[in-house]
Write an enzyme that holds these catalytic residues in place. Sequence first.
Site, PDB file in Angstrom:
ATOM      1  N   ARG A   7       0.794  -1.071  -0.086  1.00  0.00           N
ATOM      2  CA  ARG A   7       0.076  -0.003  -0.026  1.00  0.00           C
ATOM      3  C   ARG A   7       0.719   1.152   0.055  1.00  0.00           C
ATOM      4  O   ARG A   7       2.158   1.199   0.476  1.00  0.00           O
ATOM      5  CB  ARG A   7      -0.819   0.099   1.434  1.00  0.00           C
ATOM      6  CG  ARG A   7      -1.945  -0.951   1.185  1.00  0.00           C
ATOM      7  CD  ARG A   7      -2.907  -0.733   2.448  1.00  0.00           C
ATOM      8  NE  ARG A   7      -3.749   0.442   2.212  1.00  0.00           N
ATOM      9  CZ  ARG A   7      -3.940   1.228   3.324  1.00  0.00           C
ATOM     10  NH1 ARG A   7      -3.090   1.235   4.382  1.00  0.00           N
ATOM     11  NH2 ARG A   7      -4.632   2.270   3.144  1.00  0.00           N
ATOM     12  N   LYS A  51       3.686  -6.509  11.683  1.00  0.00           N
ATOM     13  CA  LYS A  51       3.035  -6.875  10.608  1.00  0.00           C
ATOM     14  C   LYS A  51       3.279  -8.338   9.940  1.00  0.00           C
ATOM     15  O   LYS A  51       4.413  -8.530   9.222  1.00  0.00           O
ATOM     16  CB  LYS A  51       3.085  -5.743   9.352  1.00  0.00           C
ATOM     17  CG  LYS A  51       2.291  -5.853   8.341  1.00  0.00           C
ATOM     18  CD  LYS A  51       2.153  -4.501   7.736  1.00  0.00           C
ATOM     19  CE  LYS A  51       1.584  -4.843   6.161  1.00  0.00           C
ATOM     20  NZ  LYS A  51       1.034  -3.447   5.425  1.00  0.00           N
ATOM     21  N   ARG A 104      -1.130   4.536  12.794  1.00  0.00           N
ATOM     22  CA  ARG A 104       0.026   4.136  13.610  1.00  0.00           C
ATOM     23  C   ARG A 104      -0.393   4.147  14.850  1.00  0.00           C
ATOM     24  O   ARG A 104      -1.246   5.097  15.490  1.00  0.00           O
ATOM     25  CB  ARG A 104       0.916   5.360  13.467  1.00  0.00           C
ATOM     26  CG  ARG A 104       1.489   5.542  11.964  1.00  0.00           C
ATOM     27  CD  ARG A 104       2.914   4.967  11.713  1.00  0.00           C
ATOM     28  NE  ARG A 104       3.237   5.282  10.367  1.00  0.00           N
ATOM     29  CZ  ARG A 104       3.041   5.005   9.381  1.00  0.00           C
ATOM     30  NH1 ARG A 104       2.078   3.985   9.061  1.00  0.00           N
ATOM     31  NH2 ARG A 104       3.505   5.493   8.198  1.00  0.00           N
TER      32      ARG A 104
HETATM   33  C1  BTN Z   1       0.232  -3.897   2.134  1.00  0.00           C
HETATM   34  O1  BTN Z   1       1.023  -2.847   1.976  1.00  0.00           O
HETATM   35  O2  BTN Z   1      -0.084  -3.934   3.333  1.00  0.00           O
HETATM   36  C2  BTN Z   1      -0.292  -4.620   1.143  1.00  0.00           C
HETATM   37  C3  BTN Z   1       0.644  -5.638   0.781  1.00  0.00           C
HETATM   38  C4  BTN Z   1       0.052  -6.547  -0.362  1.00  0.00           C
HETATM   39  C5  BTN Z   1       1.192  -7.649  -0.896  1.00  0.00           C
HETATM   40  C6  BTN Z   1       0.595  -8.659  -2.008  1.00  0.00           C
HETATM   41  S1  BTN Z   1       1.559  -9.866  -2.276  1.00  0.00           S
HETATM   42  C7  BTN Z   1       0.635 -10.388  -3.413  1.00  0.00           C
HETATM   43  C8  BTN Z   1       0.204  -9.310  -4.199  1.00  0.00           C
HETATM   44  N1  BTN Z   1       0.915  -8.938  -5.301  1.00  0.00           N
HETATM   45  C9  BTN Z   1       1.495  -7.658  -4.980  1.00  0.00           C
HETATM   46  O3  BTN Z   1       2.418  -7.075  -5.574  1.00  0.00           O
HETATM   47  N2  BTN Z   1       1.149  -7.012  -3.785  1.00  0.00           N
HETATM   48  C10 BTN Z   1       0.176  -8.105  -3.278  1.00  0.00           C
END
Ligand code: BTN
Length: 306
Positions: A108, A172, A302
């Site tokens: 994100r 996380k 946060r």
């Molecule tokens: C976040 O930042 O919390 C979201 C992370 C999401 C990661 C997943 S891994 C599978 C899919 N492909 C990506 O490039 N991102 C999501």
Amino acid sequence: MTDQYDILRKIARGEAISDSKFHRRLVDEFGLEVTIGDSDLRLETPLELLDPDRLMKLIKPAAQSQLSRLDIHWTLDSTNRYVLDLATSAEFHGYACLAERQTSGRGRRGRNWVSPFGKNIYLSMGWSLPADQPLDGLSLAIGTCVARAIASVSQVKVNLKWPNDVLLNNGKAGGILVEIAGGSANTRRLVIGVGINLSLSSSDAGSIDQPWSVVENVSRNELVAALVTEISTGLDDFSQLGFEPFRGAWQALDAHEGQEVSIVSNDFAQTGISLGINELGNLMLETSEGVKVFNAGEVSLRSASR
Ligand code: BTN
């Protein structure tokens, strides 16, 4: 002829391979932290690679009937990017895409998602919802599906951090990235991306700029099957009933209700006490200027103690 994927399978099983230039290049390319012996290379800890036949046996029939296809890629830049590019394919709806590693995993707010080979889960699903279906709470609903999937294959109980981080021991362990792939007058196409950390070495974790954790001692194949099962059936429920059936489950897992938190985006920060979520999945914050409501959009939460 032995191809590089046969060699990768062998390495993943923990078998020794000869110490040749070709093998060294392969282990470097895939970031495999092998031990170098007198004349061979091997992984100390074997990896459980994803197995399409095993997955199809483990995914529950109700979810299988929702899938158009399931693919496991050795390497992709990003499973979300791959499924976004399939937006106009007839197989888009119900397409489950997995990769053993991602070279540009997306998180994100433009962050990178660390995605080493053969250890964690990188899953994206293509899904079409009616164009008039409100998307409020969708990523929170997916968070409850992820928590249920983890609980179904392990003793681990995760919490959720608004809007959609999966937390374990205050770090996380997983994240969800929902992206819009386009649509038509009647449908909106979405890509639901889920990343779950199962194992990270110190060098994998070196570039993670927030507290992290891993869901340990879980079978990758079992967890992927549980995720595909829960997310497909969850999306089906969401398309008919919206966020309401997921709200109670999300509230029960809320890591911050009643605590002082800050909501931050690129250009502002607001501190207050979290009052939890409303019926749309928006966060309610008690501030010195009264209760303010935040939509997931581009903001993050946060803990005020950090
Ligand atoms: C976040 O930042 O919390 C979201 C992370 C999401 C990661 C997943 S891994 C599978 C899919 N492909 C990506 O490039 N991102 C999501």
